[in-house]
Design a protein around this motif. Structure first.
Motif, PDB file in Angstrom:
ATOM      1  N   THR A  79      -2.773  71.036 -13.349  1.00  0.00           N
ATOM      2  CA  THR A  79      -1.751  72.050 -13.642  1.00  0.00           C
ATOM      3  C   THR A  79      -1.137  72.550 -12.341  1.00  0.00           C
ATOM      4  O   THR A  79      -1.812  72.632 -11.321  1.00  0.00           O
ATOM      5  N   PHE A  80       0.136  72.888 -12.410  1.00  0.00           N
ATOM      6  CA  PHE A  80       0.761  73.553 -11.269  1.00  0.00           C
ATOM      7  C   PHE A  80       0.522  75.052 -11.372  1.00  0.00           C
ATOM      8  O   PHE A  80       0.651  75.633 -12.455  1.00  0.00           O
ATOM      9  N   GLU A  81       0.199  75.659 -10.247  1.00  0.00           N
ATOM     10  CA  GLU A  81       0.074  77.125 -10.175  1.00  0.00           C
ATOM     11  C   GLU A  81       1.437  77.705 -10.555  1.00  0.00           C
ATOM     12  O   GLU A  81       2.481  77.243 -10.105  1.00  0.00           O
ATOM     13  N   THR A  82       1.413  78.772 -11.372  1.00  0.00           N
ATOM     14  CA  THR A  82       2.642  79.119 -12.074  1.00  0.00           C
ATOM     15  C   THR A  82       3.665  79.906 -11.251  1.00  0.00           C
ATOM     16  O   THR A  82       4.848  79.833 -11.537  1.00  0.00           O
ATOM     17  N   LEU A  83       3.230  80.661 -10.251  1.00  0.00           N
ATOM     18  CA  LEU A  83       4.221  81.408  -9.458  1.00  0.00           C
ATOM     19  C   LEU A  83       5.018  80.476  -8.549  1.00  0.00           C
ATOM     20  O   LEU A  83       6.248  80.585  -8.450  1.00  0.00           O
ATOM     21  N   THR A  84       4.308  79.554  -7.917  1.00  0.00           N
ATOM     22  CA  THR A  84       5.009  78.605  -7.042  1.00  0.00           C
ATOM     23  C   THR A  84       5.848  77.653  -7.893  1.00  0.00           C
ATOM     24  O   THR A  84       6.963  77.272  -7.513  1.00  0.00           O
ATOM     25  N   TRP A  85       5.314  77.296  -9.066  1.00  0.00           N
ATOM     26  CA  TRP A  85       6.081  76.471 -10.026  1.00  0.00           C
ATOM     27  C   TRP A  85       7.379  77.185 -10.392  1.00  0.00           C
ATOM     28  O   TRP A  85       8.467  76.594 -10.361  1.00  0.00           O
ATOM     29  N   ALA A  86       7.288  78.468 -10.708  1.00  0.00           N
ATOM     30  CA  ALA A  86       8.477  79.232 -11.104  1.00  0.00           C
ATOM     31  C   ALA A  86       9.482  79.278  -9.954  1.00  0.00           C
ATOM     32  O   ALA A  86      10.688  79.116 -10.175  1.00  0.00           O
ATOM     33  N   CYS A  87       9.001  79.488  -8.737  1.00  0.00           N
ATOM     34  CA  CYS A  87       9.926  79.533  -7.583  1.00  0.00           C
ATOM     35  C   CYS A  87      10.729  78.239  -7.489  1.00  0.00           C
ATOM     36  O   CYS A  87      11.953  78.264  -7.318  1.00  0.00           O
ATOM     37  N   GLY A  88      10.028  77.106  -7.603  1.00  0.00           N
ATOM     38  CA  GLY A  88      10.713  75.814  -7.504  1.00  0.00           C
ATOM     39  C   GLY A  88      11.750  75.652  -8.597  1.00  0.00           C
ATOM     40  O   GLY A  88      12.895  75.243  -8.352  1.00  0.00           O
ATOM     41  N   LEU A  89      11.370  75.992  -9.823  1.00  0.00           N
ATOM     42  CA  LEU A  89      12.300  75.793 -10.946  1.00  0.00           C
ATOM     43  C   LEU A  89      13.449  76.795 -10.912  1.00  0.00           C
ATOM     44  O   LEU A  89      14.580  76.460 -11.280  1.00  0.00           O
ATOM     45  N   LEU A  90      13.174  78.007 -10.453  1.00  0.00           N
ATOM     46  CA  LEU A  90      14.258  78.993 -10.354  1.00  0.00           C
ATOM     47  C   LEU A  90      15.317  78.528  -9.355  1.00  0.00           C
ATOM     48  O   LEU A  90      16.511  78.774  -9.532  1.00  0.00           O
ATOM     49  N   ALA A  91      14.867  77.818  -8.321  1.00  0.00           N
ATOM     50  CA  ALA A  91      15.832  77.315  -7.331  1.00  0.00           C
ATOM     51  C   ALA A  91      16.659  76.161  -7.897  1.00  0.00           C
ATOM     52  O   ALA A  91      17.764  75.905  -7.426  1.00  0.00           O
ATOM     53  N   LEU A  92      16.130  75.484  -8.900  1.00  0.00           N
ATOM     54  CA  LEU A  92      16.779  74.257  -9.392  1.00  0.00           C
ATOM     55  C   LEU A  92      17.411  74.417 -10.771  1.00  0.00           C
ATOM     56  O   LEU A  92      17.807  73.432 -11.395  1.00  0.00           O
ATOM     57  N   THR A  93      17.429  75.651 -11.286  1.00  0.00           N
ATOM     58  CA  THR A  93      18.090  75.918 -12.568  1.00  0.00           C
ATOM     59  C   THR A  93      19.120  77.023 -12.343  1.00  0.00           C
ATOM     60  O   THR A  93      19.153  77.642 -11.268  1.00  0.00           O
ATOM     61  N   ARG A  94      19.919  77.310 -13.377  1.00  0.00           N
ATOM     62  CA  ARG A  94      21.013  78.264 -13.170  1.00  0.00           C
ATOM     63  C   ARG A  94      20.865  79.558 -13.948  1.00  0.00           C
ATOM     64  O   ARG A  94      21.137  80.627 -13.471  1.00  0.00           O
ATOM     65  N   GLU A  95      20.449  79.439 -15.211  1.00  0.00           N
ATOM     66  CA  GLU A  95      20.494  80.641 -16.055  1.00  0.00           C
ATOM     67  C   GLU A  95      19.196  80.961 -16.784  1.00  0.00           C
ATOM     68  O   GLU A  95      19.030  82.063 -17.295  1.00  0.00           O
ATOM     69  N   ILE A  96      18.317  80.017 -16.893  1.00  0.00           N
ATOM     70  CA  ILE A  96      17.145  80.205 -17.758  1.00  0.00           C
ATOM     71  C   ILE A  96      16.121  81.147 -17.098  1.00  0.00           C
ATOM     72  O   ILE A  96      15.883  81.070 -15.880  1.00  0.00           O
ATOM     73  N   THR A  97      15.576  82.058 -17.874  1.00  0.00           N
ATOM     74  CA  THR A  97      14.520  82.945 -17.380  1.00  0.00           C
ATOM     75  C   THR A  97      13.233  82.130 -17.223  1.00  0.00           C
ATOM     76  O   THR A  97      12.872  81.347 -18.102  1.00  0.00           O
ATOM     77  N   THR A  98      12.549  82.323 -16.111  1.00  0.00           N
ATOM     78  CA  THR A  98      11.339  81.539 -15.847  1.00  0.00           C
ATOM     79  C   THR A  98      10.189  82.485 -15.535  1.00  0.00           C
ATOM     80  O   THR A  98      10.296  83.341 -14.655  1.00  0.00           O
ATOM     81  N   PHE A  99       9.120  82.322 -16.283  1.00  0.00           N
ATOM     82  CA  PHE A  99       7.960  83.204 -16.124  1.00  0.00           C
ATOM     83  C   PHE A  99       6.922  82.604 -15.188  1.00  0.00           C
ATOM     84  O   PHE A  99       6.797  81.383 -15.075  1.00  0.00           O
ATOM     85  N   GLY A 100       6.184  83.491 -14.554  1.00  0.00           N
ATOM     86  CA  GLY A 100       4.913  83.121 -13.960  1.00  0.00           C
ATOM     87  C   GLY A 100       3.835  83.717 -14.852  1.00  0.00           C
ATOM     88  O   GLY A 100       4.030  84.809 -15.407  1.00  0.00           O
ATOM     89  N   THR A 101       2.726  83.007 -15.026  1.00  0.00           N
ATOM     90  CA  THR A 101       1.626  83.517 -15.849  1.00  0.00           C
ATOM     91  C   THR A 101       0.468  83.823 -14.914  1.00  0.00           C
ATOM     92  O   THR A 101      -0.117  82.914 -14.337  1.00  0.00           O
ATOM     93  N   LEU A 102       0.185  85.099 -14.740  1.00  0.00           N
ATOM     94  CA  LEU A 102      -0.819  85.475 -13.743  1.00  0.00           C
ATOM     95  C   LEU A 102      -2.084  86.035 -14.375  1.00  0.00           C
ATOM     96  O   LEU A 102      -2.026  86.973 -15.180  1.00  0.00           O
ATOM     97  N   HIS A 103      -3.207  85.449 -13.982  1.00  0.00           N
ATOM     98  CA  HIS A 103      -4.501  86.066 -14.284  1.00  0.00           C
ATOM     99  C   HIS A 103      -4.670  87.193 -13.272  1.00  0.00           C
ATOM    100  O   HIS A 103      -4.954  86.945 -12.101  1.00  0.00           O
ATOM    101  N   VAL A 104      -4.487  88.412 -13.728  1.00  0.00           N
ATOM    102  CA  VAL A 104      -4.434  89.508 -12.757  1.00  0.00           C
ATOM    103  C   VAL A 104      -5.758  89.681 -12.001  1.00  0.00           C
ATOM    104  O   VAL A 104      -5.766  90.166 -10.881  1.00  0.00           O
TER     105      VAL A 104
END
Ligand SMILES: Cc1cc2nc3c(=O)[nH]c(=O)nc-3n(C[C@H](O)[C@H](O)[C@H](O)COP(=O)(O)O)c2cc1C
Length: 365
Positions: A79-104
């Motif tokens: 699995t990809f860690e979700t915050l870094t995954w979100a950063c990458g996808l946010l840079a490569l998409t335009r409008e879609i909301t992207t979540f990170g899922t964090l075990h606090v």
């Protein structure tokens, strides 16, 4: 493009919103050996995210997972860690909301608050946080973090989130003297995009989870006990929160949709009964059996079949019937679905079949 967070896609006018769920994990949501099962490579994640973004889907929701389901396929073992995954996808998409899922419990709130601000700026206000209090003893063991008693985990999440919210909003340094954290001289800049905080979602189902969402969340992810019981469950969640606070209540599902119901059922039979990873299903059953759909409890074969098929509510039917199921869910008060599928790229053609059907009955613009 947008003037504030209220205008972002997660809050668009579509009556029934859709997102992709779990594509950061190998095998996605299903425990199948079928060769077309999801290969969660980075390139595949980007491709699926861009398909969803271009088609107007509202969000991408990753799963926070640290151990897989074993067996031959070890679904979610990679699995990809979700915050870094979100950063990458946010840079490569335009409008879609992207979540990170964090075990606090696994990450310091000061550190996480800054990471999330970074993600939010990369996405120009499209980052959202899915807060997970955690449940999986193996994952806590791997982190060397004690798995507290259930309600204590939520008490911890309350404190963690309070700190994060203060970091995101306060301009003067503050000290924090809590039960779990004692912090000195806390200040972090920059603030989130637009100075407003990222969308917060919670995915707890228990009464304590409900209270946590009512106190803190903008949106909620939940499970569908049955179509019949859904309206009452959603009503309960909404009644527990201040009026208007829970702006979206979403549920999770897995989609196997085809032109006809027979084709969908044949495919499901192949995925589960011909290609199912029984060893993984046994392991998953031991791990999360009790958390599975209560109406299946006791019938081990059915429970295993359900686990192989996928996490979340199964939608295994024709395009037309799937859309009328969405309509029923909408009437029950649900705002949308986070969808898993066997292969998020190949199966996207089926999502494309659902969208115009949803438009025709007013579920989407
Ligand atoms: C749609 C959805 C997504 C979830 N995603 C995750 C996840 O990624 N990782 C995880 O460990 N738990 C996840 N959970 C579990 C919850 O966050 C929560 O820990 C679990 O439901 C136990 O809380 P409860 O006892 O209040 O229901 C998810 C639950 C739902 C309904």
């Amino acid at each position: 493009m947008w003037a504030n967070r209220d205008e972002t896609r997660i809050y668009d006018a579509n009556a029934f919103k859709l997102g992709l769920f779990g594509m950061n994990c190998s095998g996605g949501l299903s425990l199948t050996k079928a060769p077309e099962r999801w290969d969660a490579s980075w390139d595949n994640n980007v491709k699926a995210a861009q398909l969803a973004d271009e088609a107007g889907l509202e969000f991408l929701l990753p799963i926070g997972r640290w151990h897989g389901y074993r067996g031959e396929t070890d679904t979610q073992g990679s699995t990809f860690e979700t915050l870094t995954w979100a950063c990458g996808l946010l840079a490569l998409t335009r409008e879609i909301t992207t979540f990170g899922t964090l075990h606090v419990a696994f990450v310091n709130p000061v550190f996480a608050a800054k990471q999330m601000v970074t993600a939010d700026h990369i996405g120009k206000g499209r980052f959202g946080l899915n807060i997970v209090s955690g449940w999986n003893p193996g994952e806590f063991g791997m982190m060397g973090v004690p798995l507290n008693e259930h309600d204590d985990r939520y008490a911890y999440s309350d404190e963690w989130l309070e700190i994060v919210k203060r970091i995101w909003s306060e301009d003067e340094p503050f000290d924090y003297d809590g039960r779990f954290y004692k912090l000195k001289d806390v200040l972090s800049k920059p603030k989130p995009f637009w100075g407003s905080r990222p969308v917060l979602v919670s995915a707890g189902n228990s009464p304590t989870g409900m209270r946590f969402a009512a106190a803190s969340a903008d949106c909620l992810f939940t499970t569908i006990p049955s179509l019949e019981a859904l309206a009452a469950k959603i009503k309960g969640f909404r009644a527990a929160a201040p009026k208007g606070q829970l702006r979206n209540i979403f549920a999770s599902c897995h989609l196997m949709v085809r032109p006809t119901r027979k084709e969908a059922e044949d495919y499901h039979h192949y995925i589960v009964h011909e290609q199912g990873d029984m060893e993984a299903a046994e392991y998953a059953l031991a791990l999360r059996g009790a958390r599975l759909a209560p109406h299946l409890t006791g019938d081990f074969e059915k429970m295993k079949a359900r686990l192989i098929s996928g996490a979340g509510y199964p939608i295994i039917t024709s395009y037309d019937e799937a859309v009328s199921t969405f309509q029923k869910m909408h009437e029950a008060g649900l705002d949308g679905l986070a969808c898993g599928m066997i292969n998020y790229i190949d199966d996207f053609q089926h999502v494309q079949e659902l969208l115009p059907r949803m438009q025709r009955i007013g579920l989407r613009a």
